[in-house]
Enzyme design. Structure first.
Site, PDB file in Angstrom:
ATOM      1  N   HIS A 251      20.390 126.466  45.583  1.00  0.00           N
ATOM      2  CA  HIS A 251      21.210 125.715  44.637  1.00  0.00           C
ATOM      3  C   HIS A 251      20.450 124.517  44.080  1.00  0.00           C
ATOM      4  O   HIS A 251      20.311 123.481  44.738  1.00  0.00           O
ATOM      5  CB  HIS A 251      22.505 125.250  45.316  1.00  0.00           C
ATOM      6  CG  HIS A 251      23.400 124.472  44.410  1.00  0.00           C
ATOM      7  ND1 HIS A 251      24.227 123.462  44.855  1.00  0.00           N
ATOM      8  CD2 HIS A 251      23.596 124.532  43.061  1.00  0.00           C
ATOM      9  CE1 HIS A 251      24.886 122.951  43.835  1.00  0.00           C
ATOM     10  NE2 HIS A 251      24.520 123.576  42.746  1.00  0.00           N
TER      11      HIS A 251
ATOM     12  N   GLU B 257      19.754 122.842  47.681  1.00  0.00           N
ATOM     13  CA  GLU B 257      20.486 123.264  48.875  1.00  0.00           C
ATOM     14  C   GLU B 257      20.084 124.710  49.187  1.00  0.00           C
ATOM     15  O   GLU B 257      20.248 125.604  48.353  1.00  0.00           O
ATOM     16  CB  GLU B 257      21.991 123.166  48.644  1.00  0.00           C
ATOM     17  CG  GLU B 257      22.487 121.727  48.559  1.00  0.00           C
ATOM     18  CD  GLU B 257      23.969 121.627  48.258  1.00  0.00           C
ATOM     19  OE1 GLU B 257      24.639 120.779  48.881  1.00  0.00           O
ATOM     20  OE2 GLU B 257      24.463 122.377  47.398  1.00  0.00           O
TER      21      GLU B 257
ATOM     22  N   ASN C 235      28.882 119.395  46.920  1.00  0.00           N
ATOM     23  CA  ASN C 235      30.187 119.584  46.269  1.00  0.00           C
ATOM     24  C   ASN C 235      31.346 119.462  47.250  1.00  0.00           C
ATOM     25  O   ASN C 235      32.440 119.028  46.884  1.00  0.00           O
ATOM     26  CB  ASN C 235      30.236 120.932  45.561  1.00  0.00           C
ATOM     27  CG  ASN C 235      29.423 120.926  44.279  1.00  0.00           C
ATOM     28  OD1 ASN C 235      29.012 119.880  43.805  1.00  0.00           O
ATOM     29  ND2 ASN C 235      29.184 122.099  43.718  1.00  0.00           N
TER      30      ASN C 235
ATOM     31  N   SER D 204      26.908 127.404  42.954  1.00  0.00           N
ATOM     32  CA  SER D 204      27.269 126.104  43.536  1.00  0.00           C
ATOM     33  C   SER D 204      28.569 126.167  44.313  1.00  0.00           C
ATOM     34  O   SER D 204      28.918 125.219  45.012  1.00  0.00           O
ATOM     35  CB  SER D 204      27.413 125.058  42.424  1.00  0.00           C
ATOM     36  OG  SER D 204      28.464 125.428  41.550  1.00  0.00           O
TER      37      SER D 204
END
Length: 593
Positions: A448, A460, A498, A427
């Site tokens: 991800h 992702e 993130n 991540s």
């Protein structure tokens, strides 16, 4: 100032002013609506007529109650109509000149004991109050759009505001069925102060061509459970409005994260300000419309695209919650899965965890007993990566440690057959650094998943500069087959979710450090004002403060922006071993299980 506030004037009958007037009239207040535009006044009356008619049809109010509500709302074009108001709420355009003149004019109209409230979300309440002959009666009363539906109201005090005025308005907010949050005077207050920094970063991400507008919005909806993606939300708010708020925030903070992304200026000056003009980041069916229509940037259905590689068997490396969840996802979709851990015992434990998850699904009626048995039969537990010798896709889900992942990929390189796709679920780590641990970096890609993998729809897909087109196509095809939504992004820290989520969380921590607002008020503001499923401190404690700190450090190291430096309070809590729910204490304390 300690009055029941039975007569309230609303100056400015745009969307927000009309919504506030409706809330007040429905709550039994006499409402004086004032706007220099007769057309705006007519629209406000028509809006109230339409909304109350809907309420009657849905049997929420009676026809008699509707007539009473409509009778309590009167409109005027002259400010003198506010003479008898005990509270005046202004919702005129976000301009110091316009608002300051209005406050000067109100001094000559209303009683010295009347409270004056500004609906600004970007301008200084203190600076506006200074224009009044009675600055102690001026405060901020920030409703959220749409005012009838949104529960949050920020009650903003300046250094000049008298406490009785704050108490009276706070009591009114509760009587209106709202949740008042007390905040100090700084641009953006709590909710917008956190929200607009995040929106600005999303605009900058889009402007840099890092990801498409559709993928950015889908990532934040599906990865964070937000009601709208950031670019769609900017279109709803108004790109010009967002730029004004960010300019005010930047002038106060000088934080580069608040410096408006250039694309906001370009769109604003081109008149492409969002839904209200029919075009912003997206194109709409009409000015004021809600329906997105295709335009030149809309992704086309791929025709003749590169075909992916065949995938029948999937290997999942790891024994934790994420590895088990990913293995369950693939097995449910019909793939044969090899679940490998460092020992046979760990692998069997992970498979047992999947069995329990499937059993819960049967109990809840989401899965048949037959489907449970078939899914579990597709999963083979192995105590070594040697079992990956025939897999078509190997997915790594081990600890978020670069050295550990590199060692694992070096092993996969030796074990997996030529042509197998190697995917990492990292991540925050650079995928290329993991890929270079193999002799075939062109076969390595990021995949991800989000936790819990069986429930979360987002994946992702992170390609490096060396990843081949057919490997990228393979992973996208697999995502669709396992009923996940893939979004494409490049190999940089944080990817989409993130990179946008953690600066927002970090800024929330800074608000607490600065004693601007409490944990509870900030969490309430973001849930009630932003539609977030969890407040930032609830989320930080769930994610784990150590995990959050690690991601913040990676983002800061990658982008070198001072605004991304982890908040000292976060570092102190981690150093003290207060890591969130898993340790029983983080920003809050939890009962030990």
């Amino acid at each position: 100032m300690d009055t029941p506030l039975s007569t309230i004037a609303v100056v400015g009958l745009g969307t927000m002013g009309t919504g506030i007037a409706e809330v007040l009239a429905r709550a039994g207040r006499e409402v004086i609506g004032i706007d220099i535009s007769d057309e705006a006044a007519r629209r406000a009356v028509a809006s109230l007529e339409a909304s109350t008619a809907r309420a009657v049809r849905r049997e929420r109010i009676t026809e008699e109650e509707r007539r009473d509500v409509l009778a309590r709302f009167r409109t005027f074009s002259d400010l003198q109509a506010a003479a008898d108001a005990e509270l005046v709420i202004e919702v005129v355009p976000e301009s110091y000149e316009i608002k300051q003149q209005l406050f000067r004019d109100l001094d000559a109209v209303v009683s010295p004991t009347a409270i004056l409230a500004t609906g600004t979300n970007a301008l200084s309440v203190t600076r506006l109050a200074a224009e009044s002959q009675h600055p102690e009666r001026v405060l901020g009363l920030h409703f959220f759009n749409p005012a009838p539906a949104m529960k949050l109201v920020e009650v903003v005090s300046s250094v000049l505001t008298a406490p009785p005025a704050v108490e009276t308005v706070t009591r009114l907010a509760r009587e209106l069925g709202k949740e008042p949050v007390a905040v100090g005077d700084r641009p953006g207050f709590v909710a917008d102060g956190l929200l607009f920094g995040y929106l600005n970063q999303a605009a900058a991400m889009y402007e840099a061509n890092y990801a498409s507008r559709e993928d950015i919005d889908a990532a934040m909806r599906l990865g964070c459970g937000l009601p709208m993606g950031p670019l769609a939300l900017l279109d709803l708010i108004g790109i010009d409005t967002a730029r004004t708020v960010l300019e005010a925030m930047y002038s106060a903070s000088h934080d580069r994260l608040h410096a408006p992304a250039p694309v906001l200026k370009q769109l604003s000056e081109a008149g492409l300000t969002g839904r209200k003009t029919g075009r912003g980041f997206y194109t709409y069916d009409a000015p004021g419309g809600q329906t997105v229509v295709p335009d030149a940037l809309t992704p086309l259905e791929s025709t003749g695209a590169v075909a992916g590689r065949a995938v029948r068997t999937v290997g999942v490396a790891g024994s934790g919650t994420m590895a088990s969840g990913i293995a369950e996802v693939f097995a449910k979709a019909g793939y044969d899965v090899v679940l490998a851990a460092r020992s046979q015992e760990k692998a069997d434990t992970a498979r047992g965890r999947i069995a329990k998850s499937l059993e819960r699904s049967v109990t809840k009626g989401r899965l048949t007993a037959e489907a449970r048995d078939e899914t579990l039969a597709r999963i083979t537990a192995a105590g070594s990566l040697d079992a990956f010798v025939d897999v078509d896709l190997a997915v790594e889900a081990v600890a978020e440690d670069l050295a550990v992942k590199q060692q694992l990929f070096a092993t996969l390189d030796k074990v997996c057959r030529p042509g197998a796709v190697l995917a990492t679920t990292t991540s925050s780590l650079p995928v290329i650094a993991i890929a270079r641990a193999t002799s075939r970096p062109e076969d390595v890609i990021g995949m991800h998943f989000f936790n819990p993998a069986p429930a979360m729809k987002l994946v992702e897909v992170v390609r490096t500069v060396l990843t081949t087109d057919d490997v990228h196509a393979t992973v996208r095809e697999v995502c669709v087959k396992v009923r996940k939504h893939p979004v494409d992004c490049g190999d940089r820290a944080g990817f989409i979710v993130n990179a946008l989520l953690f600066p927002y969380l970090n800024n929330a921590i800074k608000m607490v450090e600065e004693h601007y607002a409490t944990l509870d008020d900030i969490d309430a503001a973001m849930k009630l004002g932003g539609g977030y499923p969890m407040g930032p401190f609830e989320l930080l404690d769930v994610v784990g403060l150590d995990v959050s700190l690690a991601i913040e450090k990676v983002l800061h190291s990658e982008f070198r922006d001072p605004g991304l430096a982890p908040a000292p309070l976060l570092e102190h809590l981690v150093a003290a071993g207060c890591l969130g729910r898993k340790t029983g204490r983080g920003f809050r304390e939890y009962a030990r299980r």
